[in-house]
Design a protein around this motif. Structure first.
Motif, PDB file in Angstrom:
ATOM      1  N   ALA A   1       0.819  -1.214   0.000  1.00  0.00           N
ATOM      2  CA  ALA A   1       0.000   0.000   0.000  1.00  0.00           C
ATOM      3  C   ALA A   1       0.850   1.261   0.000  1.00  0.00           C
ATOM      4  CB  ALA A   1      -0.929  -0.007   1.211  1.00  0.00           C
ATOM      5  N   THR A   2       2.064   1.178   0.516  1.00  0.00           N
ATOM      6  CA  THR A   2       2.926   2.364   0.552  1.00  0.00           C
ATOM      7  C   THR A   2       3.445   2.741  -0.831  1.00  0.00           C
ATOM      8  OG1 THR A   2       4.977   1.124   0.947  1.00  0.00           O
ATOM      9  CG2 THR A   2       3.668   1.736   2.879  1.00  0.00           C
ATOM     10  N   LYS A   3       3.329   1.817  -1.789  1.00  0.00           N
ATOM     11  CA  LYS A   3       3.840   2.073  -3.145  1.00  0.00           C
ATOM     12  C   LYS A   3       2.727   2.175  -4.181  1.00  0.00           C
ATOM     13  CE  LYS A   3       8.122  -0.369  -2.023  1.00  0.00           C
ATOM     14  NZ  LYS A   3       9.006  -1.522  -2.315  1.00  0.00           N
ATOM     15  N   PHE A   4       1.486   2.174  -3.717  1.00  0.00           N
ATOM     16  CA  PHE A   4       0.356   2.198  -4.650  1.00  0.00           C
ATOM     17  C   PHE A   4       0.249   3.556  -5.332  1.00  0.00           C
ATOM     18  CE2 PHE A   4      -4.197   3.191  -5.345  1.00  0.00           C
ATOM     19  CZ  PHE A   4      -4.472   2.221  -6.293  1.00  0.00           C
ATOM     20  N   THR A   5      -0.024   3.527  -6.639  1.00  0.00           N
ATOM     21  CA  THR A   5      -0.295   4.744  -7.400  1.00  0.00           C
ATOM     22  C   THR A   5      -1.569   4.534  -8.210  1.00  0.00           C
ATOM     23  OG1 THR A   5       1.062   3.998  -9.268  1.00  0.00           O
ATOM     24  CG2 THR A   5       2.151   5.329  -7.579  1.00  0.00           C
ATOM     25  N   ALA A   6      -2.242   5.626  -8.517  1.00  0.00           N
ATOM     26  CA  ALA A   6      -3.474   5.565  -9.310  1.00  0.00           C
ATOM     27  C   ALA A   6      -3.514   6.752 -10.246  1.00  0.00           C
ATOM     28  CB  ALA A   6      -4.702   5.553  -8.402  1.00  0.00           C
ATOM     29  N   SER A   7      -4.272   6.611 -11.337  1.00  0.00           N
ATOM     30  CA  SER A   7      -4.370   7.680 -12.325  1.00  0.00           C
ATOM     31  C   SER A   7      -5.424   8.710 -11.960  1.00  0.00           C
ATOM     32  CB  SER A   7      -4.690   7.081 -13.707  1.00  0.00           C
ATOM     33  OG  SER A   7      -5.927   6.365 -13.662  1.00  0.00           O
ATOM     34  N   HIS A   8      -6.170   8.458 -10.891  1.00  0.00           N
ATOM     35  CA  HIS A   8      -7.210   9.397 -10.470  1.00  0.00           C
ATOM     36  C   HIS A   8      -7.145   9.579  -8.960  1.00  0.00           C
ATOM     37  CE1 HIS A   8      -8.958   5.266 -10.772  1.00  0.00           C
ATOM     38  NE2 HIS A   8      -9.184   5.519  -9.486  1.00  0.00           N
ATOM     39  N   ALA A   9      -7.774  10.635  -8.478  1.00  0.00           N
ATOM     40  CA  ALA A   9      -7.816  10.924  -7.043  1.00  0.00           C
ATOM     41  C   ALA A   9      -9.104  10.353  -6.445  1.00  0.00           C
ATOM     42  CB  ALA A   9      -7.738  12.426  -6.810  1.00  0.00           C
ATOM     43  N   TYR A  10      -9.167  10.331  -5.124  1.00  0.00           N
ATOM     44  CA  TYR A  10     -10.277   9.703  -4.420  1.00  0.00           C
ATOM     45  C   TYR A  10     -10.984  10.698  -3.501  1.00  0.00           C
ATOM     46  CZ  TYR A  10      -8.213   5.340  -6.033  1.00  0.00           C
ATOM     47  OH  TYR A  10      -7.725   4.335  -6.820  1.00  0.00           O
ATOM     48  N   ASP A  11     -12.303  10.527  -3.409  1.00  0.00           N
ATOM     49  CA  ASP A  11     -13.105  11.382  -2.531  1.00  0.00           C
ATOM     50  C   ASP A  11     -12.927  10.997  -1.070  1.00  0.00           C
ATOM     51  OD1 ASP A  11     -14.708  12.866  -4.670  1.00  0.00           O
ATOM     52  OD2 ASP A  11     -15.066  10.768  -5.193  1.00  0.00           O
ATOM     53  N   LEU A  12     -12.610   9.734  -0.825  1.00  0.00           N
ATOM     54  CA  LEU A  12     -12.326   9.265   0.518  1.00  0.00           C
ATOM     55  C   LEU A  12     -11.175   8.275   0.461  1.00  0.00           C
ATOM     56  CD1 LEU A  12     -12.957   8.980   3.568  1.00  0.00           C
ATOM     57  CD2 LEU A  12     -14.554   7.142   2.969  1.00  0.00           C
ATOM     58  N   VAL A  13     -10.167   8.510   1.288  1.00  0.00           N
ATOM     59  CA  VAL A  13      -9.074   7.557   1.471  1.00  0.00           C
ATOM     60  C   VAL A  13      -9.187   7.015   2.888  1.00  0.00           C
ATOM     61  CG1 VAL A  13      -6.589   7.173   1.450  1.00  0.00           C
ATOM     62  CG2 VAL A  13      -7.611   8.804  -0.151  1.00  0.00           C
ATOM     63  N   LEU A  14      -9.203   5.710   2.987  1.00  0.00           N
ATOM     64  CA  LEU A  14      -9.454   5.031   4.256  1.00  0.00           C
ATOM     65  C   LEU A  14      -8.244   4.184   4.620  1.00  0.00           C
ATOM     66  CD1 LEU A  14     -12.794   3.205   5.032  1.00  0.00           C
ATOM     67  CD2 LEU A  14     -10.634   2.084   5.525  1.00  0.00           C
ATOM     68  N   SER A  15      -7.857   4.222   5.899  1.00  0.00           N
ATOM     69  CA  SER A  15      -6.806   3.346   6.397  1.00  0.00           C
ATOM     70  C   SER A  15      -6.996   3.207   7.905  1.00  0.00           C
ATOM     71  CB  SER A  15      -5.410   3.900   6.078  1.00  0.00           C
ATOM     72  OG  SER A  15      -4.414   2.954   6.415  1.00  0.00           O
ATOM     73  N   VAL A  16      -7.599   2.119   8.307  1.00  0.00           N
ATOM     74  CA  VAL A  16      -7.929   1.905   9.722  1.00  0.00           C
ATOM     75  C   VAL A  16      -7.130   0.716  10.239  1.00  0.00           C
ATOM     76  CG1 VAL A  16      -9.756   1.370  11.376  1.00  0.00           C
ATOM     77  CG2 VAL A  16     -10.238   2.860   9.426  1.00  0.00           C
TER      78      VAL A  16
END
Length: 249
Positions: free
Chosen positions: A96-111
């Motif tokens: 998860a520390t190296k994940f990339t995406a071509s779009h942004a997110y309305d909510l980023v979750l990490s619990v």
């Protein structure tokens, strides 16, 4: 038996891998996702339980989950297909520390996954890199309900691993975030989580006496129960925050 397998078995009756009740999870998602549309990213999604619950009843929501546990991702994928949300869920088997995406997110979750990033503030920095303007972060991590004593430290914690609740929130705010909602797990939520973790794993071992993992499962359940009851119960707290960026941050 490896740690991922032990964790998957232990969370069989409490799939949210944190001391949160179903009602608390639902309320946090309602505050974090006021619209039934948009994009959601879970960094360290495990078996995808947060994603599955978020997608349920929100037909315009699309979600991505990232985790290193292949078996957990397969479980999430199968559950999404059963729920009819598989076409709106994308799972990524990677760090998860190296994940990339071509779009942004309305909510980023990490619990409950801050350890993977090196702590709460590094988790928030990682989340910010994926966040759309005006978006929110839903993050959960530990704090000290009281000063940790020797028994707590002997259970595997470091005194500087967490701060008290007020200091934890102060650090988040100083980093440019503003809490728009929060939940502090109750002792009842903690006890339900820990009894479920240790009890479910113990039951599995008792029901599979001939399995090669029987002894490892019992050993892990006993050690966890001892660390909880004689170590961190009532000392380690857990706070889940819905955050947005300060306007000038």
């Amino acid at each position: 038996m490896d740690r991922q397998t032990i964790s998957a078995l232990a969370h069989g009756d409490h799939p949210i891998a944190a001391p949160l009740s179903d009602a608390s999870v639902a309320r946090l998602l309602e505050r974090a996702l006021p619209r039934a549309a948009g994009r959601l990213l879970d960094l360290g999604c495990g078996s995808g339980e947060w994603l599955l619950r978020a997608l349920d009843g929100r037909p315009g929501l699309r979600a991505d989950g990232v985790d290193l546990a292949a078996a957990s991702l397969e479980s999430a994928r199968a559950a999404a297909e059963r729920d009819g949300t598989g076409d709106r869920l994308t799972l990524h088997h990677q760090d998860a520390t190296k994940f990339t995406a071509s779009h942004a997110y309305d909510l980023v979750l990490s619990v409950g996954a801050a350890h993977a990033f090196g702590g709460l503030l590094p988790t928030l920095r990682a989340a910010r890199g994926h966040l759309a303007p005006g978006g929110s972060v839903l993050v959960g991590d530990g704090f000290w309900e009281r000063e940790p004593d020797r028994a707590t430290l002997d259970a595997g914690f470091a005194a500087d691993e967490f701060a008290d609740l007020a200091t934890t929130v102060d650090r988040v705010v100083a980093d440019g975030w503003l809490p728009v909602y929060g939940h502090v797990s109750t002792l009842e939520e903690w006890d339900d989580y820990e009894w479920s973790w240790t009890g479910t794993l113990t039951r599995w071992a008792l029901d599979h006496p001939d399995d090669p993992g029987h002894d490892d499962a019992l050993k892990a359940a006993n050690a966890h129960r001892e660390a909880w009851l004689r170590g961190y119960r009532g000392t380690l707290g857990f706070v889940t925050l819905v955050l947005r960026r300060a306007a000038d941050a």
